[in-house]
Motif scaffolding. Structure first.
Motif, PDB file in Angstrom:
ATOM      1  N   ARG A 107     -24.825  38.419  -7.846  1.00  0.00           N
ATOM      2  CA  ARG A 107     -24.513  37.684  -6.621  1.00  0.00           C
ATOM      3  C   ARG A 107     -24.818  38.554  -5.401  1.00  0.00           C
ATOM      4  O   ARG A 107     -24.697  39.781  -5.466  1.00  0.00           O
ATOM      5  CB  ARG A 107     -23.024  37.277  -6.612  1.00  0.00           C
ATOM      6  N   TRP A 108     -25.184  37.905  -4.308  1.00  0.00           N
ATOM      7  CA  TRP A 108     -25.488  38.595  -3.052  1.00  0.00           C
ATOM      8  C   TRP A 108     -24.344  39.527  -2.653  1.00  0.00           C
ATOM      9  O   TRP A 108     -24.550  40.673  -2.259  1.00  0.00           O
ATOM     10  CB  TRP A 108     -25.740  37.552  -1.953  1.00  0.00           C
ATOM     11  N   VAL A 109     -23.122  39.032  -2.787  1.00  0.00           N
ATOM     12  CA  VAL A 109     -21.947  39.807  -2.374  1.00  0.00           C
ATOM     13  C   VAL A 109     -21.751  41.057  -3.248  1.00  0.00           C
ATOM     14  O   VAL A 109     -21.054  41.980  -2.847  1.00  0.00           O
ATOM     15  CB  VAL A 109     -20.681  38.904  -2.392  1.00  0.00           C
ATOM     16  N   ASP A 110     -22.379  41.091  -4.415  1.00  0.00           N
ATOM     17  CA  ASP A 110     -22.268  42.259  -5.313  1.00  0.00           C
ATOM     18  C   ASP A 110     -23.123  43.438  -4.859  1.00  0.00           C
ATOM     19  O   ASP A 110     -22.949  44.555  -5.348  1.00  0.00           O
ATOM     20  CB  ASP A 110     -22.713  41.893  -6.743  1.00  0.00           C
ATOM     21  N   THR A 111     -24.057  43.163  -3.966  1.00  0.00           N
ATOM     22  CA  THR A 111     -24.980  44.221  -3.538  1.00  0.00           C
ATOM     23  C   THR A 111     -24.397  45.004  -2.364  1.00  0.00           C
ATOM     24  O   THR A 111     -23.462  44.562  -1.710  1.00  0.00           O
ATOM     25  CB  THR A 111     -26.330  43.619  -3.090  1.00  0.00           C
ATOM     26  N   ASP A 112     -24.966  46.192  -2.135  1.00  0.00           N
ATOM     27  CA  ASP A 112     -24.542  46.992  -0.989  1.00  0.00           C
ATOM     28  C   ASP A 112     -25.755  47.366  -0.136  1.00  0.00           C
ATOM     29  O   ASP A 112     -26.865  46.897  -0.403  1.00  0.00           O
ATOM     30  CB  ASP A 112     -23.743  48.215  -1.446  1.00  0.00           C
ATOM     31  N   ALA A 113     -25.522  48.178   0.871  1.00  0.00           N
ATOM     32  CA  ALA A 113     -26.561  48.456   1.858  1.00  0.00           C
ATOM     33  C   ALA A 113     -27.739  49.261   1.307  1.00  0.00           C
ATOM     34  O   ALA A 113     -28.735  49.450   1.988  1.00  0.00           O
ATOM     35  CB  ALA A 113     -25.954  49.153   3.081  1.00  0.00           C
ATOM     36  N   LEU A 114     -27.644  49.716   0.061  1.00  0.00           N
ATOM     37  CA  LEU A 114     -28.807  50.334  -0.592  1.00  0.00           C
ATOM     38  C   LEU A 114     -29.634  49.235  -1.290  1.00  0.00           C
ATOM     39  O   LEU A 114     -30.626  49.497  -1.942  1.00  0.00           O
ATOM     40  CB  LEU A 114     -28.335  51.406  -1.595  1.00  0.00           C
ATOM     41  N   ARG A 115     -29.214  47.988  -1.155  1.00  0.00           N
ATOM     42  CA  ARG A 115     -29.869  46.796  -1.723  1.00  0.00           C
ATOM     43  C   ARG A 115     -29.787  46.757  -3.250  1.00  0.00           C
ATOM     44  O   ARG A 115     -30.654  46.182  -3.907  1.00  0.00           O
ATOM     45  CB  ARG A 115     -31.341  46.706  -1.283  1.00  0.00           C
ATOM     46  N   VAL A 116     -28.759  47.416  -3.789  1.00  0.00           N
ATOM     47  CA  VAL A 116     -28.522  47.385  -5.235  1.00  0.00           C
ATOM     48  C   VAL A 116     -27.070  46.988  -5.468  1.00  0.00           C
ATOM     49  O   VAL A 116     -26.250  47.002  -4.546  1.00  0.00           O
ATOM     50  CB  VAL A 116     -28.798  48.757  -5.884  1.00  0.00           C
ATOM     51  N   VAL A 117     -26.755  46.651  -6.710  1.00  0.00           N
ATOM     52  CA  VAL A 117     -25.377  46.280  -7.045  1.00  0.00           C
ATOM     53  C   VAL A 117     -24.461  47.504  -6.903  1.00  0.00           C
ATOM     54  O   VAL A 117     -24.794  48.587  -7.379  1.00  0.00           O
ATOM     55  CB  VAL A 117     -25.313  45.732  -8.489  1.00  0.00           C
ATOM     56  N   HIS A 118     -23.334  47.324  -6.229  1.00  0.00           N
ATOM     57  CA  HIS A 118     -22.370  48.419  -6.065  1.00  0.00           C
ATOM     58  C   HIS A 118     -21.845  48.842  -7.435  1.00  0.00           C
ATOM     59  O   HIS A 118     -21.535  47.992  -8.264  1.00  0.00           O
ATOM     60  CB  HIS A 118     -21.208  47.973  -5.172  1.00  0.00           C
ATOM     61  N   ARG A 142     -16.805  32.984  -1.387  1.00  0.00           N
ATOM     62  CA  ARG A 142     -17.755  33.581  -2.332  1.00  0.00           C
ATOM     63  C   ARG A 142     -18.203  32.568  -3.385  1.00  0.00           C
ATOM     64  O   ARG A 142     -19.346  32.595  -3.829  1.00  0.00           O
ATOM     65  CB  ARG A 142     -17.131  34.825  -2.975  1.00  0.00           C
ATOM     66  N   TYR A 143     -17.310  31.660  -3.762  1.00  0.00           N
ATOM     67  CA  TYR A 143     -17.707  30.592  -4.695  1.00  0.00           C
ATOM     68  C   TYR A 143     -18.760  29.699  -4.029  1.00  0.00           C
ATOM     69  O   TYR A 143     -19.716  29.268  -4.669  1.00  0.00           O
ATOM     70  CB  TYR A 143     -16.497  29.743  -5.110  1.00  0.00           C
ATOM     71  N   VAL A 144     -18.548  29.406  -2.752  1.00  0.00           N
ATOM     72  CA  VAL A 144     -19.514  28.563  -2.044  1.00  0.00           C
ATOM     73  C   VAL A 144     -20.863  29.276  -1.982  1.00  0.00           C
ATOM     74  O   VAL A 144     -21.918  28.657  -2.216  1.00  0.00           O
ATOM     75  CB  VAL A 144     -19.016  28.229  -0.624  1.00  0.00           C
ATOM     76  N   GLU A 145     -20.839  30.559  -1.706  1.00  0.00           N
ATOM     77  CA  GLU A 145     -22.099  31.300  -1.645  1.00  0.00           C
ATOM     78  C   GLU A 145     -22.789  31.347  -3.011  1.00  0.00           C
ATOM     79  O   GLU A 145     -24.018  31.258  -3.091  1.00  0.00           O
ATOM     80  CB  GLU A 145     -21.874  32.706  -1.122  1.00  0.00           C
ATOM     81  N   ALA A 146     -22.001  31.469  -4.068  1.00  0.00           N
ATOM     82  CA  ALA A 146     -22.591  31.451  -5.414  1.00  0.00           C
ATOM     83  C   ALA A 146     -23.271  30.103  -5.668  1.00  0.00           C
ATOM     84  O   ALA A 146     -24.366  30.038  -6.249  1.00  0.00           O
ATOM     85  CB  ALA A 146     -21.520  31.719  -6.475  1.00  0.00           C
ATOM     86  N   ALA A 147     -22.638  29.020  -5.204  1.00  0.00           N
ATOM     87  CA  ALA A 147     -23.235  27.689  -5.356  1.00  0.00           C
ATOM     88  C   ALA A 147     -24.534  27.600  -4.553  1.00  0.00           C
ATOM     89  O   ALA A 147     -25.546  27.039  -5.027  1.00  0.00           O
ATOM     90  CB  ALA A 147     -22.249  26.611  -4.894  1.00  0.00           C
ATOM     91  N   GLU A 148     -24.523  28.165  -3.362  1.00  0.00           N
ATOM     92  CA  GLU A 148     -25.706  28.181  -2.505  1.00  0.00           C
ATOM     93  C   GLU A 148     -26.842  28.944  -3.210  1.00  0.00           C
ATOM     94  O   GLU A 148     -27.993  28.514  -3.211  1.00  0.00           O
ATOM     95  CB  GLU A 148     -25.310  28.871  -1.198  1.00  0.00           C
ATOM     96  N   ASP A 192     -23.709  44.388   2.351  1.00  0.00           N
ATOM     97  CA  ASP A 192     -24.561  43.711   1.380  1.00  0.00           C
ATOM     98  C   ASP A 192     -26.019  44.118   1.603  1.00  0.00           C
ATOM     99  O   ASP A 192     -26.302  44.991   2.415  1.00  0.00           O
ATOM    100  CB  ASP A 192     -24.350  42.189   1.445  1.00  0.00           C
ATOM    101  N   ALA A 193     -26.903  43.498   0.845  1.00  0.00           N
ATOM    102  CA  ALA A 193     -28.296  43.936   0.835  1.00  0.00           C
ATOM    103  C   ALA A 193     -29.026  43.688   2.156  1.00  0.00           C
ATOM    104  O   ALA A 193     -30.164  44.113   2.327  1.00  0.00           O
ATOM    105  CB  ALA A 193     -29.044  43.291  -0.336  1.00  0.00           C
ATOM    106  N   LEU A 194     -28.389  43.011   3.101  1.00  0.00           N
ATOM    107  CA  LEU A 194     -28.964  42.896   4.453  1.00  0.00           C
ATOM    108  C   LEU A 194     -28.508  44.101   5.295  1.00  0.00           C
ATOM    109  O   LEU A 194     -28.814  44.203   6.466  1.00  0.00           O
ATOM    110  CB  LEU A 194     -28.545  41.567   5.101  1.00  0.00           C
ATOM    111  N   ARG A 195     -27.748  44.994   4.681  1.00  0.00           N
ATOM    112  CA  ARG A 195     -27.230  46.227   5.304  1.00  0.00           C
ATOM    113  C   ARG A 195     -26.185  45.939   6.390  1.00  0.00           C
ATOM    114  O   ARG A 195     -26.021  46.720   7.320  1.00  0.00           O
ATOM    115  CB  ARG A 195     -28.369  47.092   5.894  1.00  0.00           C
TER     116      ARG A 195
END
Lengths: 136, 136, 136, 136
Positions: free
Chosen positions: C10-21, D27-33, A15-18
């Protein structure tokens, strides 16, 4: 005895935290579980079809110590935890392969689920015997 | 020459139609690309850090022929497609390992991206030479 | 007419390049498709169950212009593309909501799949009529 | 006080048992966060950039009661759990919106992580005050 499998961190897992997203460690554990089953000669799908049961998780826990990063190989170790007629616990550890550093540890508790009644049921004895013989 | 890698379908890759979700084939292709890079002695991360470039996708295409299911092993084949100074295309095929049945085929077009200016740039010659020597 | 829906990255959608995969834009398009169906009063599941057909993708294409980042809201627009008896194309665009910047565009081609024979079949007329009336 | 947000189950969230994959509830919990943070006027990214800290998870736990299926809307409820200077716990429940049925419950424990030293650090007081005022 334990079951151990190595797997590479995929770019999409980060994720974006690498670092690897925390939810993905649970997916690494499940991949190890799938490889354990494969090594014992069966798959989740066959469990579903032959025994008419599923083995969903009823509890999942993970304690995170250090992050995995892209480029890392992680080593997943499965151990046999507490066991009842209907449930079984896999205790897991995930380590960085390069230096053995502990990344996270936890457990998954699975239950037998009758796919006809959709109710908890006894885990098939021969299936459990195979898993126990591999992990005990 | 082609680059070929086998990988198991994971349970989490499937959807409620009991087949692999269409977006996940792109992830299998990326996993193959990561293994190609690993076989050549480098990672996406090192490309980012050493060359200060990223190699994002500018185009992705996939034609689906048949579904992969849990329990299948899939074989991903990468070939070198059209190449310019700034872009390169990976043509891919994914087959069911058990019988060679074609599951899907398509391509990914990548571009050099300068991580300082965040603009398109020439792909590093030595990096391309390695990939070309592996795939041509 | 077009169908438009906003959704947060969503945070989980991003990757280590800090952009959406790149694979996740296809998931945004599918989420928009699900919302289109919901707005028309049905779900994929009901299509499966009532018509005994599935509507899998036979082709997916995306051209990437600019990356989405965590914190962005993206706007997905669906348009009706080419249509035959058995297939239909959704043309899509994904924009950054804040400034309308084009992130990517492409299409998904879907097909009617008979869930009994597992072969291509005509898309149900009433279902198509609803979608066409919403998008044409 | 609690923070509550509804979200639809996406097709891609389901697996071949036709239920939501267990890792996706996290991931749902993180989306809520993320929505909680958005409602308070900030994002994870701003926390990273302004405070030079990240807030990774150190523990994740979930107990599963019943499965969510495609077509369901789920309601995620966040409550404030135990709190120290460096850590904070979100207790969560996920319910099926249609009938309020409990799907799962658990917690996420987060920690302040100094992005310069990459060591545990105090959670920023003003940030915590906002979250506490929303959840207490």
């Amino acid at each position: 005895m334990v079951f151990t499998v190595d797997m590479p961190v995929r770019w999409v897992d980060t994720d974006a935290l690498r670092v690897v997203h925390y939810s993905n460690y649970f997916r690494y554990v499940e991949a190890a579980e799938e490889e354990l089953y494969r090594s014992l000669g069966f798959t989740f799908k066959e469990v579903n079809e032959e025994y008419k049961i599923a083995i969903p998780r009823v509890e999942a826990f993970c304690k995170y110590n250090a992050p995995a990063r892209f480029g890392d190989i992680v080593t997943v170790t499965l151990r046999l935890g507490e066991k009842t007629k209907k449930t079984m616990r896999y205790d897991f550890e995930i380590q960085r392969k390069s230096d053995g550093g502990l990344l996270c540890s936890g457990y998954l508790k699975i239950i037998g689920l009758d796919l006809v009644t959709w109710k908890a049921t006894t885990l098939p004895a021969d299936l459990m015997a195979k898993i126990v013989s591999a992990l005990e």
